[in-house]
Motif scaffolding. Structure first.
Motif, PDB file in Angstrom:
ATOM      1  N   GLN A 194       0.826  -1.203   0.000  1.00  0.00           N
ATOM      2  CA  GLN A 194       0.000   0.000   0.000  1.00  0.00           C
ATOM      3  C   GLN A 194       0.867   1.263   0.000  1.00  0.00           C
ATOM      4  N   ASN A 195       2.022   1.170   0.661  1.00  0.00           N
ATOM      5  CA  ASN A 195       2.885   2.338   0.788  1.00  0.00           C
ATOM      6  C   ASN A 195       3.547   2.728  -0.535  1.00  0.00           C
ATOM      7  N   ILE A 196       3.576   1.825  -1.508  1.00  0.00           N
ATOM      8  CA  ILE A 196       4.216   2.145  -2.786  1.00  0.00           C
ATOM      9  C   ILE A 196       3.527   3.336  -3.442  1.00  0.00           C
ATOM     10  N   LEU A 197       2.207   3.404  -3.350  1.00  0.00           N
ATOM     11  CA  LEU A 197       1.487   4.535  -3.937  1.00  0.00           C
ATOM     12  C   LEU A 197       1.917   5.851  -3.286  1.00  0.00           C
ATOM     13  N   ALA A 198       1.983   5.859  -1.957  1.00  0.00           N
ATOM     14  CA  ALA A 198       2.405   7.071  -1.252  1.00  0.00           C
ATOM     15  C   ALA A 198       3.867   7.396  -1.565  1.00  0.00           C
ATOM     16  N   PHE A 199       4.683   6.376  -1.577  1.00  0.00           N
ATOM     17  CA  PHE A 199       6.106   6.547  -1.836  1.00  0.00           C
ATOM     18  C   PHE A 199       6.345   7.177  -3.205  1.00  0.00           C
ATOM     19  N   ARG A 200       5.615   6.718  -4.197  1.00  0.00           N
ATOM     20  CA  ARG A 200       5.806   7.223  -5.556  1.00  0.00           C
ATOM     21  C   ARG A 200       5.199   8.595  -5.770  1.00  0.00           C
ATOM     22  N   PHE A 201       3.921   8.727  -5.416  1.00  0.00           N
ATOM     23  CA  PHE A 201       3.178   9.900  -5.853  1.00  0.00           C
ATOM     24  C   PHE A 201       3.186  11.059  -4.861  1.00  0.00           C
ATOM     25  N   ALA A 202       3.722  10.830  -3.656  1.00  0.00           N
ATOM     26  CA  ALA A 202       3.792  11.921  -2.680  1.00  0.00           C
ATOM     27  C   ALA A 202       5.223  12.430  -2.495  1.00  0.00           C
ATOM     28  N   ASN A 203       6.177  11.850  -3.243  1.00  0.00           N
ATOM     29  CA  ASN A 203       7.579  12.234  -3.095  1.00  0.00           C
ATOM     30  C   ASN A 203       8.162  12.585  -4.461  1.00  0.00           C
ATOM     31  N   ASN A 204       8.360  13.852  -4.679  1.00  0.00           N
ATOM     32  CA  ASN A 204       8.818  14.315  -5.986  1.00  0.00           C
ATOM     33  C   ASN A 204      10.252  13.899  -6.299  1.00  0.00           C
ATOM     34  N   MET A 258       2.242   1.631 -12.867  1.00  0.00           N
ATOM     35  CA  MET A 258       1.102   2.461 -13.240  1.00  0.00           C
ATOM     36  C   MET A 258       1.461   3.941 -13.318  1.00  0.00           C
ATOM     37  N   ASP A 259       0.747   4.657 -14.196  1.00  0.00           N
ATOM     38  CA  ASP A 259       0.861   6.111 -14.236  1.00  0.00           C
ATOM     39  C   ASP A 259       0.101   6.712 -13.054  1.00  0.00           C
ATOM     40  N   CYS A 260       0.427   7.925 -12.706  1.00  0.00           N
ATOM     41  CA  CYS A 260      -0.250   8.583 -11.592  1.00  0.00           C
ATOM     42  C   CYS A 260      -1.713   8.841 -11.949  1.00  0.00           C
ATOM     43  N   PRO A 261      -2.654   8.361 -11.141  1.00  0.00           N
ATOM     44  CA  PRO A 261      -4.065   8.639 -11.414  1.00  0.00           C
ATOM     45  C   PRO A 261      -4.393  10.105 -11.173  1.00  0.00           C
ATOM     46  N   GLY A 262      -5.484  10.575 -11.752  1.00  0.00           N
ATOM     47  CA  GLY A 262      -5.863  11.975 -11.600  1.00  0.00           C
ATOM     48  C   GLY A 262      -6.202  12.361 -10.177  1.00  0.00           C
ATOM     49  N   ALA A 263      -6.601  11.390  -9.375  1.00  0.00           N
ATOM     50  CA  ALA A 263      -6.945  11.635  -7.971  1.00  0.00           C
ATOM     51  C   ALA A 263      -6.887  10.306  -7.237  1.00  0.00           C
ATOM     52  N   TYR A 264      -6.843  10.392  -5.898  1.00  0.00           N
ATOM     53  CA  TYR A 264      -6.846   9.163  -5.110  1.00  0.00           C
ATOM     54  C   TYR A 264      -8.289   8.662  -4.982  1.00  0.00           C
ATOM     55  N   LYS A 265      -8.743   8.044  -6.059  1.00  0.00           N
ATOM     56  CA  LYS A 265     -10.089   7.486  -6.106  1.00  0.00           C
ATOM     57  C   LYS A 265     -10.012   6.071  -6.655  1.00  0.00           C
ATOM     58  N   ALA A 266     -10.857   5.208  -6.133  1.00  0.00           N
ATOM     59  CA  ALA A 266     -10.772   3.782  -6.432  1.00  0.00           C
ATOM     60  C   ALA A 266     -10.760   3.492  -7.923  1.00  0.00           C
ATOM     61  N   LEU A 268     -10.182   5.393 -10.531  1.00  0.00           N
ATOM     62  CA  LEU A 268      -9.048   5.955 -11.253  1.00  0.00           C
ATOM     63  C   LEU A 268      -7.792   5.118 -11.024  1.00  0.00           C
ATOM     64  N   ILE A 269      -7.613   4.650  -9.811  1.00  0.00           N
ATOM     65  CA  ILE A 269      -6.468   3.786  -9.506  1.00  0.00           C
ATOM     66  C   ILE A 269      -6.605   2.454 -10.217  1.00  0.00           C
ATOM     67  N   ARG A 270      -7.791   1.884 -10.219  1.00  0.00           N
ATOM     68  CA  ARG A 270      -7.994   0.604 -10.892  1.00  0.00           C
ATOM     69  C   ARG A 270      -7.869   0.750 -12.408  1.00  0.00           C
ATOM     70  N   ASP A 271      -8.295   1.887 -12.938  1.00  0.00           N
ATOM     71  CA  ASP A 271      -8.097   2.159 -14.372  1.00  0.00           C
ATOM     72  C   ASP A 271      -6.609   2.163 -14.718  1.00  0.00           C
ATOM     73  N   ALA A 272      -5.822   2.856 -13.885  1.00  0.00           N
ATOM     74  CA  ALA A 272      -4.384   2.976 -14.144  1.00  0.00           C
ATOM     75  C   ALA A 272      -3.694   1.616 -14.105  1.00  0.00           C
ATOM     76  N   LYS A 273      -4.097   0.758 -13.166  1.00  0.00           N
ATOM     77  CA  LYS A 273      -3.486  -0.567 -13.073  1.00  0.00           C
ATOM     78  C   LYS A 273      -3.884  -1.447 -14.255  1.00  0.00           C
ATOM     79  N   THR A 274      -5.129  -1.347 -14.679  1.00  0.00           N
ATOM     80  CA  THR A 274      -5.590  -2.150 -15.809  1.00  0.00           C
ATOM     81  C   THR A 274      -4.869  -1.755 -17.098  1.00  0.00           C
ATOM     82  N   LYS A 275      -4.593  -0.476 -17.273  1.00  0.00           N
ATOM     83  CA  LYS A 275      -3.877  -0.010 -18.466  1.00  0.00           C
ATOM     84  C   LYS A 275      -2.498  -0.653 -18.558  1.00  0.00           C
ATOM     85  N   VAL A 276      -1.839  -0.833 -17.410  1.00  0.00           N
ATOM     86  CA  VAL A 276      -0.526  -1.474 -17.411  1.00  0.00           C
ATOM     87  C   VAL A 276      -0.622  -2.877 -17.999  1.00  0.00           C
ATOM     88  N   LEU A 277      -1.597  -3.639 -17.547  1.00  0.00           N
ATOM     89  CA  LEU A 277      -1.760  -5.014 -18.034  1.00  0.00           C
ATOM     90  C   LEU A 277      -2.007  -5.032 -19.537  1.00  0.00           C
TER      91      LEU A 277
END
Length: 511
Positions: A194-204, A258-266, A268-277
């Motif tokens: 779970q922390n990977i999302l915070a690690f990536r998108f909250a740390n420039n 995954m690319d950064c989603p437009g917002a922390y919303k379920a 949008l996050i699931r869309d971003a993960k599906t695009k990777v696959l």
């Protein structure tokens, strides 16, 4: 990842209540949520199984499970008494209509007692063959008919191939809405994941480097010490590709890539993960036998204990070609990752229980130091240590300009004093709050199956082609090391293990 506390009454129903999952994971998780005030004041847990058992004996067995497996240790007698009073055991055959009729009556009675309609959670802790039977029973008896309040949790495996996954999705979506279906992958509930999302998108400091310009390759590995044990009957029809790659490792890959989603919303996050696959390069038959290594363990020793060869395990065919080890090289053909290999690996009967994600950066462009030989490396450890470590070059103290790689570590146990929630606690709380962020959507499941189907098809046509073997207690076949070259000389493990290896190497060189 739930953000708000639910106050509506909750009725949790566990199908397969006498199973190992209920005793080891589900009840300990629910108990911990209860003692930490994450459950609403009004709740009930209906436990259904076909075995006849006395309620007192059933609860005693659950208590023993909490005492053995819960992160909170021995259950408090007063709190256990209050919690266990909410547990109701029901003998019921999943294939009998009376089971669902009786359940519906108890759910209605629970609502009447509380003068309001409860949130209903149905957890299918059963063999996959019962998914459709139970789902249809819930549908026929309208026990799960409120799309904003009723939720069904489905354990893996979700199908055995792409066709069966599509059929199962179609079956469920004819009866329930997508928002009611929670396809669970417990790995996504782990704190480090779970922390990977915070690690990536909250740390420039990291996200601008998270692309093919700066990253050489990515390793995602999940090593298990255990063999198949008593799961031989299931595992021999599944194998490591279905059991671990199609779900756990591909989900980890999605979070990393995954690319950064437009917002922390379920969604949008699931869309971003599906695009990777969908961007993962499809395997051809030639690619399979070139970029995918499969192997099976033979007799050996793990943790000083003898382990029989896979084909000697109970309920395994004596000539089985089922893989217990898989290493694969994948490419994601999008702008961010084009040309960067992703190496994923998993295996049973290996020397240690280790789950790590390694981001290997490219060599520094400024080669002004002759001993600047080790590129930066970011290691995210999921188990056994919860750790994030960054390897970088550093000047050794002294009069000479001499470099040495060192690690900068973040250890959860050093930064936080309390015990961390188990994965099932986080995921059950999300179900309770109606947050599907960490759960797989129908299209995501099917996209994951599309990635592995060419591999399964190639192996089916050539059951023994390039099936390798490795002794239990080793790190798999030599071919797994060859696959990652020239990008790396080895599969990286936990930072502290890597440090010991470097220290030993330095000591040998000094001598």
């Amino acid at each position: 990842m739930a953000q708000k506390k639910n106050e509506l009454p909750v009725a949790v129903t566990i199908f397969g209540a006498k199973g190992d999952l209920t005793r080891r994971k589900l009840i300990p998780a629910l108990y911990n949520l209860y003692i930490e005030n994450h459950l609403p004041p009004l709740f009930s847990i209906f436990c259904i199984d076909f075995l006849e058992t006395e309620s007192a004996a059933f609860k005693t067995d659950l208590l023993e499970g909490i005492n053995e497996f819960s992160r909170s240790g021995q259950a408090d007698p007063v709190k256990w008494k209050a919690f266990s009073s909410k547990i109701i055991y029901m003998k019921g055959d999943f294939q009998e209509t009376t089971t669902f009729q009786n359940l519906k009556e108890k759910l209605v009675d629970f609502d009447k007692q509380n003068s309001q309609r409860s949130i209903r959670i149905f957890y299918l802790a059963t063999a996959p063959r019962f998914i459709e039977v139970i789902a249809d029973g819930l549908y026929q008896y309208t026990a799960c008919n409120k799309d904003k309040q009723d939720r069904i949790v489905i354990e893996k495996p979700f199908g055995t191939d792409l066709d069966s996954a599509k059929k199962l999705n179609l079956f469920l979506l004819k009866r329930f809405t997508e928002k009611q279906l929670y396809r669970i992958d417990h790995y996504l509930g782990k704190e480090t994941v779970q922390n990977i999302l915070a690690f990536r998108f909250a740390n420039n400091v990291f996200e601008p480097l998270w692309n093919n310009k700066y990253i050489d390759h990515v390793q995602i590995s999940l090593a298990e010490q255990v063999g198949v044990g008593k799961r031989g009957g299931y595992y021999d029809s599944s194998g490591a590709l279905r059991d671990m790659i199609q779900n756990h490792l591909l989900q980890l890959l999605c979070i990393v890539a995954m690319d950064c989603p437009g917002a922390y919303k379920a969604e949008l996050i699931r869309d971003a993960k599906t695009k990777v696959l969908k961007y993962i390069r499809p395997f051809t038959s030639r690619d399979v036998f070139k970029n995918v290594i499969r192997a099976q363990y033979t007799e050996g020793t793990v943790n000083n204990q003898p382990v029989p060869g896979y084909r000697k395990e109970a309920q395994v065919l004596p000539d089985s070609s089922t893989e217990t080890f898989v290493t694969a090289k994948l490419f994601i053909d999008n702008k961010r990752w084009r040309g960067v290999p992703f190496f994923i690996a998993t295996g049973k009967a290996l020397p240690r229980q280790v789950s790590v994600i390694v981001i290997q950066f490219k060599n520094s462009p400024n080669k002004i130091f002759k001993d600047d030989t080790v590129p930066n490396r970011l290691v995210i450890s999921i188990q056994p240590e919860l750790e994030i470590s960054l390897l970088f070059e550093n000047k050794v103290p002294g009069l000479e300009m001499k470099l040495q790689p060192v690690d900068m570590d973040f250890m959860y146990k050093d930064a936080y004093t309390g015990s961390l929630p188990e994965a099932y606690e986080a995921l059950l709380l999300d179900v309770l709050e109606g947050d599907p962020t960490l759960f797989m959507r129908a299209d995501q499941v099917e996209a994951a199956w599309k990635v592995v189907m060419p591999i399964l098809d190639a192996w089916k046509k050539n059951p023994s082609k390039k099936l390798l073997f490795y002794p239990a207690g080793t790190w798999g076949p030599e071919a797994a090391l060859k696959l990652i070259r020239p990008h790396a000389k080895k599969w990286f493990q936990l930072p502290r293990i890597e440090r010991l290896v470097r220290m030993e190497s330095a000591a040998v060189q000094e001598k």
